[in-house]
Design a protein around this motif. Structure first.
Motif, PDB file in Angstrom:
ATOM      1  N   LYS A  60       0.823  -1.322  -0.020  1.00  0.00           N
ATOM      2  CA  LYS A  60       0.062  -0.073  -0.016  1.00  0.00           C
ATOM      3  C   LYS A  60       0.900   1.230   0.056  1.00  0.00           C
ATOM      4  CE  LYS A  60      -3.141  -2.349   3.132  1.00  0.00           C
ATOM      5  NZ  LYS A  60      -3.620  -2.628   4.375  1.00  0.00           N
ATOM      6  N   TYR A  61       0.439   2.412  -0.455  1.00  0.00           N
ATOM      7  CA  TYR A  61       1.291   3.468  -0.694  1.00  0.00           C
ATOM      8  C   TYR A  61       0.308   4.667  -0.873  1.00  0.00           C
ATOM      9  CZ  TYR A  61       0.699   3.807  -5.692  1.00  0.00           C
ATOM     10  OH  TYR A  61       0.114   4.054  -6.984  1.00  0.00           O
ATOM     11  N   PHE A  62       0.893   5.940  -0.184  1.00  0.00           N
ATOM     12  CA  PHE A  62       0.176   7.010  -0.451  1.00  0.00           C
ATOM     13  C   PHE A  62       1.098   7.764  -1.328  1.00  0.00           C
ATOM     14  CE2 PHE A  62      -1.504   6.410   4.020  1.00  0.00           C
ATOM     15  CZ  PHE A  62      -2.688   6.478   3.657  1.00  0.00           C
ATOM     16  N   ALA A  63       0.533   8.247  -2.409  1.00  0.00           N
ATOM     17  CA  ALA A  63       1.159   8.838  -3.491  1.00  0.00           C
ATOM     18  C   ALA A  63       1.857  10.374  -3.104  1.00  0.00           C
ATOM     19  CB  ALA A  63       0.420   8.999  -4.876  1.00  0.00           C
ATOM     20  N   ILE A  94      -3.276   5.392  -3.125  1.00  0.00           N
ATOM     21  CA  ILE A  94      -4.008   6.454  -2.739  1.00  0.00           C
ATOM     22  C   ILE A  94      -3.383   7.773  -3.166  1.00  0.00           C
ATOM     23  CG2 ILE A  94      -5.711   7.671  -1.230  1.00  0.00           C
ATOM     24  CD1 ILE A  94      -5.724   5.112   0.460  1.00  0.00           C
ATOM     25  N   ALA A  95      -4.071   8.725  -4.244  1.00  0.00           N
ATOM     26  CA  ALA A  95      -3.297   9.915  -4.331  1.00  0.00           C
ATOM     27  C   ALA A  95      -4.470  10.907  -4.227  1.00  0.00           C
ATOM     28  CB  ALA A  95      -2.664   9.795  -5.888  1.00  0.00           C
ATOM     29  N   PRO A 120       1.918  12.419   2.597  1.00  0.00           N
ATOM     30  CA  PRO A 120       2.626  12.609   1.178  1.00  0.00           C
ATOM     31  C   PRO A 120       3.788  11.241   0.998  1.00  0.00           C
ATOM     32  CG  PRO A 120       3.627  14.179   2.423  1.00  0.00           C
ATOM     33  CD  PRO A 120       2.463  13.586   3.138  1.00  0.00           C
ATOM     34  N   ALA A 121       3.911  10.649  -0.004  1.00  0.00           N
ATOM     35  CA  ALA A 121       5.273   9.651  -0.159  1.00  0.00           C
ATOM     36  C   ALA A 121       5.510   8.505   0.895  1.00  0.00           C
ATOM     37  CB  ALA A 121       6.522  10.514  -0.603  1.00  0.00           C
ATOM     38  N   MET A 122       4.317   8.066   1.220  1.00  0.00           N
ATOM     39  CA  MET A 122       4.558   6.828   2.221  1.00  0.00           C
ATOM     40  C   MET A 122       4.016   5.445   1.712  1.00  0.00           C
ATOM     41  SD  MET A 122       2.721   6.730   6.032  1.00  0.00           S
ATOM     42  CE  MET A 122       3.617   8.089   6.659  1.00  0.00           C
ATOM     43  N   ASN A 123       4.804   4.476   2.052  1.00  0.00           N
ATOM     44  CA  ASN A 123       4.530   3.015   1.456  1.00  0.00           C
ATOM     45  C   ASN A 123       4.477   2.324   2.896  1.00  0.00           C
ATOM     46  OD1 ASN A 123       5.214   3.192  -1.265  1.00  0.00           O
ATOM     47  ND2 ASN A 123       6.917   4.359  -0.412  1.00  0.00           N
ATOM     48  N   ILE A 124       3.549   1.351   3.007  1.00  0.00           N
ATOM     49  CA  ILE A 124       3.282   0.637   4.118  1.00  0.00           C
ATOM     50  C   ILE A 124       3.279  -0.842   3.649  1.00  0.00           C
ATOM     51  CG2 ILE A 124       1.690   0.109   6.089  1.00  0.00           C
ATOM     52  CD1 ILE A 124       0.241   2.693   5.043  1.00  0.00           C
ATOM     53  N   PHE A 125       3.984  -1.822   4.136  1.00  0.00           N
ATOM     54  CA  PHE A 125       3.776  -3.332   3.731  1.00  0.00           C
ATOM     55  C   PHE A 125       4.040  -4.065   4.750  1.00  0.00           C
ATOM     56  CE2 PHE A 125       6.099  -6.774   1.416  1.00  0.00           C
ATOM     57  CZ  PHE A 125       5.133  -7.382   0.533  1.00  0.00           C
ATOM     58  N   LYS A 126       3.279  -5.014   5.243  1.00  0.00           N
ATOM     59  CA  LYS A 126       3.430  -5.711   6.229  1.00  0.00           C
ATOM     60  C   LYS A 126       3.755  -5.223   7.567  1.00  0.00           C
ATOM     61  CE  LYS A 126       4.723  -9.760   3.891  1.00  0.00           C
ATOM     62  NZ  LYS A 126       5.627 -11.127   3.805  1.00  0.00           N
TER      63      LYS A 126
END
Length: 165
Positions: A60-63, A94-95, A120-126
């Motif tokens: 998952k990421y926030f663009a 999500i942007a 802004p510009a955040m990625n989430i994984f596990k």
């Protein structure tokens, strides 16, 4: 023998509270943070995030805002998106609604657009997340924490439900 056993039992009872404290401390989560610099560092941070992935895992990421997407940033995201595709990872982002035009050619992720402020510009994984700065000298901060990641997964999921395609 009975007195000796009774003596050992008393000694054990005296140290038992300390042993329980040590047991509880060992269960506490160890939070790990790392800082990566430059585009190579950003790539390494992404590899760190996905290194233990399995096919079908959701990334998952926030663009980042369109104004932050330089040619280098776009090339970086193109490369890491191909890498995630090769790993078989499902990528969802999500942007901001006003960035729809800039992300229209994004092929390797499902994107929804939010009418609210997003990180802004955040990625989430596990159990990890990356917070990125896409300046001329980019920086990625990787945080490994089940508790923190759980909070951001929850926030991301709630915004995803409210966002449009």
């Amino acid at each position: 023998i009975e007195k000796h056993l009774e003596s050992k039992k008393k000694e054990f009872q005296q140290i038992l509270p300390e042993l329980n404290i040590l047991k509880d401390k060992s269960k506490q989560e160890i939070i790990k943070t790392e800082v990566y610099e430059g585009w190579k560092g950003m790539h390494a941070a992404t590899l760190d995030l996905i290194s233990n992935s399995k096919r079908g895992d959701i990334y998952k990421y926030f663009a980042a805002e369109e104004s932050l997407l330089s040619k280098e940033a776009l090339e970086f995201f193109r490369k890491v998106d191909l890498l995630k595709k090769d790993y078989g990872i499902i990528v969802k982002g999500i942007a901001q609604t006003n960035d729809k035009k800039a992300l229209k050619n994004y092929k390797y992720s499902s994107i929804r657009y939010a009418n609210q402020t997003i990180p802004p510009a955040m990625n989430i994984f596990k159990d990890k997340l990356i917070i990125m700065s896409l300046s001329s000298k980019p920086i990625a901060i990787v945080i490994k924490s089940e508790e923190i990641a759980k909070q951001y997964h929850k926030m991301w999921d709630e915004i995803w439900k409210k966002s449009s395609e």
